[in-house]
Every structure is written in structure tokens, then in C-alpha cells.
Design an enzyme around this catalytic site. Structure first.
Site, short mmCIF file in Angstrom:
data_model
loop_
_atom_site.label_atom_id
_atom_site.label_comp_id
_atom_site.label_asym_id
_atom_site.label_seq_id
_atom_site.Cartn_x
_atom_site.Cartn_y
_atom_site.Cartn_z
N HIS A 34 0.84 -1.21 0.00
CA HIS A 34 0.00 0.00 0.00
C HIS A 34 0.87 1.26 0.00
O HIS A 34 0.61 2.22 -0.71
CB HIS A 34 -0.88 0.04 1.25
CG HIS A 34 -1.80 -1.13 1.42
ND1 HIS A 34 -1.65 -2.08 2.39
CD2 HIS A 34 -2.91 -1.49 0.73
CE1 HIS A 34 -2.62 -2.96 2.32
NE2 HIS A 34 -3.40 -2.63 1.31
N GLN A 145 -0.43 -4.19 -9.02
CA GLN A 145 -0.37 -5.31 -9.99
C GLN A 145 -0.64 -6.64 -9.29
O GLN A 145 -1.05 -7.62 -9.91
CB GLN A 145 1.02 -5.31 -10.65
CG GLN A 145 1.27 -6.45 -11.63
CD GLN A 145 0.29 -6.45 -12.79
OE1 GLN A 145 -0.17 -5.41 -13.24
NE2 GLN A 145 -0.03 -7.64 -13.28
N ASP A 147 -3.07 -7.49 -7.64
CA ASP A 147 -4.44 -7.89 -7.98
C ASP A 147 -4.67 -7.59 -9.46
O ASP A 147 -5.35 -6.62 -9.83
CB ASP A 147 -5.43 -7.14 -7.09
CG ASP A 147 -5.22 -7.47 -5.62
OD1 ASP A 147 -5.64 -8.55 -5.20
OD2 ASP A 147 -4.59 -6.68 -4.91
#
Ligand code: AMP
Length: 276
Positions: A34, A145, A147
């Protein structure tokens, strides 16, 4: 960093913000994956907005919504340190008040791979991201990327619905052993965390074979399967597809997406690579 919990306040604040806005939607329990999206957004925008919302509509009835890891305080500290301007932290009732009845469905590409294994998942994702895009009105939205199918669905959605928003894709951040960082990794025991590096190793093996000239999907999948079966992991799927259409490819070409889902105990892990 401003912490905003209501849509009304978020809209009001948005109205006062000029210059480009980079937005990162998350479900919290933040990790370096994140934070790398935040870092990228900081470089490319005047303001950075992060949302944390564990979206019940993207979890199946037998999935982990109620036990999904949460740590608002730690997340808030991490985002402050990372220099985020606004944290949007709505409740479930704020996003889905009683009587909520409108959904966004991206047909076809949502129905394969993760969508086939997790019916309704991308309907939940597309719906919540649409709402967040409408509330925050970013210029750039950042997705990992990690997911890969989510990226394909988001790109299709902004194209089809004419959102004036650019989808920016960040690389997958990994543990030193190759395991992709994920909030769900906390479910893994120490020995499972070690074994779970096999997802990445199997993708590396596929890349090696491809670089040595192997183009046959079935043969590559067989090699990956053989390697994963040396661990306690149980394969949900291994797929080799065109990254845009998500159609299975018998013969691998340049820019092919190899993705897989593997269970370790009850924990389902996903990973992928694009062959270049
Ligand atoms: P999540 O909180 O799991 O919904 O993830 C929020 C965003 O972070 C999504 O766009 C994910 O693809 C991205 N993300 C999750 N894990 C990673 C990772 N290991 N590296 C880069 N991005 C990630």
C-alpha cells in the site's frame, strides 16, 4: 493529515482542493505494498487521498469479512508518516445506507479467474470504487499489480463509464523470500509463510521456461503444478491469459499474464506475473 468519516465532509473538502489528486483505495491493515502506491501517488500529484474501507460487498458469504484484519490506529500513523493529505474512513452504513440498491457490473472479464471462484467479488469492487471515485473525484487512481484482474476490471470500468480518471498500476511489493505482501498474510503460520513463497517461485520458473523458448501453456502449467505440489499448498487455479481480455491462451505470447491462487490451510493467496 485530515481524517474524514462522512461523505458530506469529504465532498466539502474536495471542493476546496485544487491541483491534481492521487487516490489509493484500500481495505487497511497497511503494508509496504500500500505504502509504495502512496509514495508513487505523492510523486505524481499535488494531493494524496487514501481510503480505508473493508467493503462487505466484495466478500462472499463464506469469506473472511468479519475476521479481516483491522488496525485503524497503526494505519493512521503509517499514512501520516507517509505524508498523506486526507484519509477517508467511512463506516459501512455511510457507504451503504439502508435501501442501497445500485450496482456496477463489468461483464465478461469479471466472470473468469477470481470472479469465477469468488462470485460477486468484482461487482462489489466496481460498485465501491465507483462510489469512491464519485465522492473523491481523483485525477489518478492507484492499484497494485498484485491484484492483476482488479486492474483489468478497473481499466475497463473507467473506459466504459467515461470516468475522467487515469488508472496507475504499481509493482508488486514482496517479502525477501518472494511472497507478495498481503494483509491476509497474517493468517499464515510461520511455516506456511515460508512455504507460500512457492507461488512466486512457480511464477519465476514459468518465466525461466518461457525465456528458454517454451510457449506451450499446458507444459508451463504442469511444471508450476509440480513445484507447488512439493509443498502443503493446494492449487485453486493456475491460468495463462491475455491481460486485457483475460482469455486463456494455449500458446504464450509477449505480455501474457500468468496468475494463480493457492490455499495454505484456509488462507487463499494469489499472485501473478506478466511475461515480457
Ligand atoms: P487491499 O487493501 O488489499 O484492497 O489493497 C489495496 C491496494 O493495494 C490494491 O490496489 C492492491 O492491489 C494493492 N496491493 C496489495 N498488495 C500489494 C503488494 N504486495 N504490492 C503492491 N500493491 C499491493
Amino acid at each position: 493529515m485530515q481524517i474524514i468519516t462522512t461523505i458530506r465532509e469529504m465532498r466539502k473538502l474536495r471542493g476546496t482542493m485544487s491541483g491534481s489528486i492521487g487516490f489509493i483505495p484500500t481495505m487497511g491493515y497497511l503494508h509496504e505494498g500500500h505504502l509504495s502506491l502512496v509514495e508513487q501517488a505523492k510523486k505524481e500529484n499535488e494531493h494524496v487521498v487514501v481510503s480505508i474501507f473493508v467493503n462487505p460487498k466484495q466478500f462472499g458469504p463464506n469469506e473472511d469479512f468479519s475476521r479481516y484484519p483491522r488496525d485503524e490506529q497503526r494505519d493512521t500513523e503509517l499514512l501520516k508518516k507517509a505524508g498523506v493529505d486526507v484519509l477517508f474512513l467511512p463506516t459501512v452504513d455511510e457507504i451503504y445506507p439502508e435501501g442501497f440498491d445500485t450496482y456496477v457490473i463489468v461483464e465478461n472479464i469479471s466472470q473468469v479467474l477470481e470472479g469465477e471462484k469468488r462470485p460477486g467479488h468484482f461487482k462489489g469492487v466496481a460498485t465501491v470504487v465507483t462510489k469512491l471515485f464519485n465522492i473523491i473525484q481523483p485525477d489518478n487512481a492507484y492499484f497494485g499489480q498484485k491484484d492483476a484482474q482488479q486492474v483489468s476490471v478497473m481499466k475497463k470500468m473507467v473506459t466504459d463509464l467515461q470516468f475522467p480518471i487515469k488508472i496507475v498500476v504499481g509493482i508488486t511489493i514482496r517479502e525477501p523470500n518472494g511472497l507478495a505482501k498481503s494483509s491476509r498474510n497474517v493468517y499464515l503460520t510461520e511455516s506456511e509463510q515460508k512455504e507460500a513463497a512457492v507461488l512466486f517461485r512457480s511464477l519465476q520458473l514459468a518465466l525461466e521456461k518461457f525465456q528458454k523458448g517454451e510457449k506451450d501453456s499446458i507444459k508451463i502449467k504442469k511444471e508450476m503444478k509440480k513445484l507447488i505440489q512439493t509443498t502443503s499448498g493446494s492449487i485453486d487455479y493456475i491460468s495463462i491469459v491475455d491481460p486485457e481480455t483475460l482469455k486463456e491462451l494455449d500458446i504464450i505470447k509477449k505480455d501474457t499474464l500468468i496468475s494463480l491462487a493457492v490455499y495454505f490451510g484456509k488462507t487463499r493467496l494469489i499472485d501473478n506475473i506478466i511475461l515480457h
